[in-house]
Design a protein around this motif. Sequence first.
Motif: not given
Length: 468
Positions: A330-340, A342-356
Amino acid sequence: MNISQYTKEFRYNLKLAYPVILGMLGHTLIGIVDNIMVGKLGSTELAAVSLGNSLIFVAMSIGIGFSTALTPIIGEADAEKDNNKIRSAFHHGMLLCTILGFALFGMVVLAKPIMEMLHQPKEVIELAKPYLDWVAFSLVPLIIYQGYKQFADGLSMTKYSMYAIVGANIIHVIINYLLIYGIWIFPKMGIIGAALGTVISRIAMVVFMHFILAKQERLKQYFKGFSFDEIKKATIVKIVNLGMPSAMQMLFEVVLFTAAIWLCGNIGKTSQAANQIALSLASMTFMFAMGLSVVSMIRISNQKGLQDYKNLVVVARSIFLLAIIIEVVFAVLFVVFHQILPPLFMDMKDQVQLVDNTEVVTIAAKLLLVAAIFQISDGIQVVVLGALRGLQDVKIPMYITFVAYWIIGFPISYYLGEYTDFKAVGVWLGLLAGLTAAALFLYIRFHYLTKSLILKDSLKISPNDTTK
């Protein structure tokens, strides 16, 4: 060292562990579903759920930790084939878990002013308070469920809690979807809808566990003829003496992680939301080690009942080794996917809250790199702790966990988070230090105890209570 003597135990360990792991993943999934669905509403709502759950986790740790006292008592009695001892532990345990569930509910409701004292963001507190009232009530069915679960686990019947959690998750997702967003005829309730989903799904877990266990032919003798006349002070004292130190062990760790939520809240709501994302993912992988910890309790208590101490050590080390292998993967998987991830938890299409939202994702990605390392230490400490509980050794480990988490871990988290540019990452570096210290000292304690038991056995001296 002959590695094969440990690896040959892997199959049976995994057979016992996989239902427990899936059940615990189900518990974590309830929180992750809340986080994902609520995260779509915004970072403030996600931070409110995080803050509310931080108090719930503290209470939950006491209840779950206390209930673990039942498993080693029942596991030892099962090896001894002492049905009266099993029945007594079950009835006393269920009574104590019910009382504790209501006590924890009251404690959390009364503790709400703590959120203001910790200087959390005002808009987050306003949302968190009503959410907390409902989720606090869900502690009552949750702790009662734990009584049933630990009873079944002690008898190596680990599948039933898995079935209960699967059912609870289905109910939880459906209710969440309907009530958070206001689908069909249902009102849009936001995070209160998430809280109601948690309450209803946990009540369903208790109902299911009672009826599925009561119908088992092997268990019918334990469900018949409960009477308060059977409740004995000596048995209550024994369970409390095992349960309270176990509860404190879990409390010390959970409060450390809760303090991390509060420290991140002091830094800002984006750091608090990022902490919640990383913690949700790390908690999910940690459930594999938690499952093996339960197996550790079951198998070690069985070997203790059989007084086969040499095999006890082999069994324990096989579980420790398996946990290390799984957590490294799991440690290896976290390193490989650490940037992939987190975005699953946020609405990255929301322009109002995009900066936050972008800031939340950036911080969470960094935290996952630290989580990759600390979950190895976390996995080791929890399976060794399970082995020590199986030996009914709880007092010294309680002191060890306090020192590791609060004398070593928290000061590092506080200093790096508040006074350096590490910020949230510094908070998590403190968690890493505390967990690593716990893993090392707990293993030393286990090694000392088992070496003493084997020596006494070889000298044909009946082992005394090793918990003193």
